[in-house]
Write an enzyme that holds these catalytic residues in place. Structure first.
Site, mmCIF file in Angstrom:
data_model
loop_
_atom_site.group_PDB
_atom_site.id
_atom_site.type_symbol
_atom_site.label_atom_id
_atom_site.label_comp_id
_atom_site.label_asym_id
_atom_site.label_seq_id
_atom_site.Cartn_x
_atom_site.Cartn_y
_atom_site.Cartn_z
ATOM 1 N N LYS A 267 -5.667 -4.017 -3.550
ATOM 2 C CA LYS A 267 -5.216 -4.640 -2.311
ATOM 3 C C LYS A 267 -4.181 -3.760 -1.645
ATOM 4 O O LYS A 267 -3.502 -3.052 -2.373
ATOM 5 C CB LYS A 267 -4.648 -6.047 -2.548
ATOM 6 N N TYR B 131 0.295 -11.094 -0.137
ATOM 7 C CA TYR B 131 0.322 -12.080 -1.233
ATOM 8 C C TYR B 131 0.576 -13.483 -0.693
ATOM 9 O O TYR B 131 0.031 -14.466 -1.198
ATOM 10 C CB TYR B 131 1.420 -11.724 -2.249
HETATM 11 P P1 NAD Z 1 1.580 5.151 -6.582
HETATM 12 O O1 NAD Z 1 2.209 5.894 -5.468
HETATM 13 O O2 NAD Z 1 2.361 4.950 -7.824
HETATM 14 O O3 NAD Z 1 0.200 5.862 -7.001
HETATM 15 C C1 NAD Z 1 -0.724 6.347 -6.060
HETATM 16 C C2 NAD Z 1 -1.640 7.357 -6.716
HETATM 17 O O4 NAD Z 1 -2.516 7.897 -5.737
HETATM 18 C C3 NAD Z 1 -0.872 8.555 -7.332
HETATM 19 O O5 NAD Z 1 -1.454 8.879 -8.569
HETATM 20 C C4 NAD Z 1 -1.102 9.665 -6.328
HETATM 21 O O6 NAD Z 1 -1.102 10.943 -6.924
HETATM 22 C C5 NAD Z 1 -2.506 9.318 -5.823
HETATM 23 N N1 NAD Z 1 -2.789 9.909 -4.516
HETATM 24 C C6 NAD Z 1 -3.943 10.494 -4.192
HETATM 25 N N2 NAD Z 1 -3.911 10.973 -2.946
HETATM 26 C C7 NAD Z 1 -2.689 10.705 -2.469
HETATM 27 C C8 NAD Z 1 -2.044 10.960 -1.224
HETATM 28 N N3 NAD Z 1 -2.679 11.598 -0.221
HETATM 29 N N4 NAD Z 1 -0.789 10.524 -1.067
HETATM 30 C C9 NAD Z 1 -0.151 9.848 -2.036
HETATM 31 N N5 NAD Z 1 -0.710 9.589 -3.251
HETATM 32 C C10 NAD Z 1 -1.970 10.018 -3.463
HETATM 33 O O7 NAD Z 1 1.078 3.768 -5.980
HETATM 34 P P2 NAD Z 1 0.705 2.453 -6.778
HETATM 35 O O8 NAD Z 1 1.871 1.562 -6.817
HETATM 36 O O9 NAD Z 1 0.026 2.792 -8.043
HETATM 37 O O10 NAD Z 1 -0.325 1.770 -5.731
HETATM 38 C C11 NAD Z 1 -1.671 2.208 -5.625
HETATM 39 C C12 NAD Z 1 -2.516 1.077 -5.027
HETATM 40 O O11 NAD Z 1 -2.455 -0.037 -5.897
HETATM 41 C C13 NAD Z 1 -2.028 0.580 -3.669
HETATM 42 O O12 NAD Z 1 -3.139 0.247 -2.874
HETATM 43 C C14 NAD Z 1 -1.244 -0.667 -3.993
HETATM 44 O O13 NAD Z 1 -1.219 -1.616 -2.945
HETATM 45 C C15 NAD Z 1 -1.999 -1.183 -5.195
HETATM 46 N N6 NAD Z 1 -1.143 -1.982 -6.093
HETATM 47 C C16 NAD Z 1 -1.557 -3.197 -6.465
HETATM 48 C C17 NAD Z 1 -0.784 -3.980 -7.291
HETATM 49 C C18 NAD Z 1 -1.276 -5.327 -7.732
HETATM 50 O O14 NAD Z 1 -0.499 -6.063 -8.316
HETATM 51 N N7 NAD Z 1 -2.513 -5.671 -7.485
HETATM 52 C C19 NAD Z 1 0.442 -3.491 -7.750
HETATM 53 C C20 NAD Z 1 0.843 -2.214 -7.373
HETATM 54 C C21 NAD Z 1 0.030 -1.461 -6.541
#
Ligand code: NAD
Length: 368
Positions: free
Chosen positions: A136, A220
């Site tokens: 999401k 949410y």
């Molecule tokens: P994060 O920044 O920790 O991780 C993002 C990942 O994407 C990294 O590994 C990064 O290297 C990679 N990536 C690839 N191309 C990229 C670019 N161009 N720029 C930046 N990063 C790039 O983020 P996260 O917290 O893991 O979130 C990732 C996704 O998961 C988002 O869509 C977020 O909304 C979702 N999320 C959902 C929940 C949930 O509870 N359902 C919780 C956290 C995050």
């Protein structure tokens, strides 16, 4: 490609009930559902959510296991292969996702990259013949959601959105109360979700995030309110963006947003979300009672939930493990996910209306 087709037909044989031994899974099997092995999942993007939640949850799943990754860092991928015991041949980069098509180890691709990349990665996964879970918000725009849904349909693969709270017992109680009208029709909802962002990250970059906290956190409350409305979508929204006190961080996205949603039957949800205050609460009330998520309303653990009849107390499950197992079981039994792409799309329709209402200062009607 040949391998994929035979794997697919094997899965359809499974769901048609012509395949091997039935193993009674610990979660219990649906009618016609059979399990011969755990389905293979590949995580796309090894950031915080994959590292802290989804990877560990895949150690607890009964119907699927981590079998590959898509990452920009080969070294990181090799570490994951070592930690989770999958072959290094199952490490892909974002540019080589098409090659997933010839890998029968991978059945499900879980997209966990920044929001603005979800569409490209989900479509690449579908075109490689893999079932898709998309985090999401499903994408940056409704148009992107439409292209993900179309790609999954064209490839005849299943699609689900990572709304883990559908598997949380407190939110299931909210849905049960709404369905059975435990307190009569809900008339009033309030929600507040925020955290304090102190340095600029992709979540404050419109291209990668699609918008500000409404995309990441407000969604949410939208989900919670639709649950409390027994699955109904709002008929209209109003909204006002918060003043920007950190112009260094919030250049092309809102710092915060206050909005209302009007639901069928007259229920109103009044909500706010921000990257400059800490909060995580939600309440749904009727003339006869209420349910209040007082702390950690939308997180993984530590939820404090009370109703007008007294506090609720459930043992918190691993939401992500339940969510991924449910999707694996959808694939095994050829059942649609209870959280299909259409729900992710619905929320983007609502968010686009909220942005329109904030930009125009007018009430925006919806017809979802
Ligand atoms: P994060 O920044 O920790 O991780 C993002 C990942 O994407 C990294 O590994 C990064 O290297 C990679 N990536 C690839 N191309 C990229 C670019 N161009 N720029 C930046 N990063 C790039 O983020 P996260 O917290 O893991 O979130 C990732 C996704 O998961 C988002 O869509 C977020 O909304 C979702 N999320 C959902 C929940 C949930 O509870 N359902 C919780 C956290 C995050």
């Amino acid at each position: 490609m040949k391998k994929i087709i035979s794997r697919r037909s094997f899965l359809s044989q499974l769901s048609a009930g012509t395949a091997t031994a039935v193993i009674a899974g610990p979660l219990g099997l649906y009618a016609g559902e059979r399990q011969d092995r755990k389905l293979g999942v590949a995580l796309v993007g090894l950031g915080k959510y994959s590292t802290r939640q989804l990877g560990p949850a895949l150690r607890e799943t009964k119907f699927c296991r981590l079998m590959g990754v898509v990452t920009g860092s080969k070294e990181k991928g090799e570490q994951w292969a070592k930690d989770y015991g999958f072959p290094v041949k199952n490490i892909y980069s974002y540019d080589t996702m098409a090659q997933l098509a010839s890998n029968p180890d991978i059945d499900i691709v879980y997209v966990v990259t920044p929001n603005g990349l979800h569409a490209a990665h989900a479509i690449a996964a579908a075109q490689a013949g893999k079932h898709v879970i998309c985090e999401k918000p499903m994408a940056n725009t409704v148009a992107e959601c439409d292209s993900i849904i179309a790609a999954c349909r064209a490839a005849k693969v299943k699609l689900s959105v990572g709304y883990r709270l559908h598997f949380d017992p407190y939110h299931q109680e909210l849905m049960r109360l709404a369905k059975e009208q435990g307190f009569g029709p809900i008339t009033n909802m309030t929600g507040d979700r925020g955290f304090v962002m102190s340095t600029k990250v992709w979540r404050a970059d419109k291209k990668l995030a699609g918008g500000g906290p409404i995309m990441d956190l407000g969604i949410y409350i939208i989900q919670g309110a639709c649950m409390a409305a027994n699955g109904a979508a709002p008929l209209a929204v109003t909204a006002i963006a918060h003043p920007t006190t950190r112009p260094d961080l919030f250049v092309d996205v809102e710092q915060g947003m206050s909005w209302t949603m009007e639901f069928p039957g007259g229920a109103i949800c009044t909500a706010q979300t921000s990257y400059q205050h800490n909060c995580d609460r939600f309440k749904a009330a009727s003339a006869k009672g209420w349910i209040e998520f007082k702390e950690h309303a939308f997180t993984y653990r530590g939820m404090v939930v009370e109703t007008s009849r007294g506090p609720l107390s459930f043992t918190p499950p691993n939401q992500q493990a339940l969510q991924m197992d449910d999707f694996a079981r959808c694939v095994l039994s050829n059942r649609e996910s209870p959280i299909p792409g259409e729900i992710g799309r619905r929320d983007l329709v609502i968010i686009e209306a909220i942005y329109k209402a904030a930009a125009t200062g007018r009430r925006v009607a919806l017809n979802i």
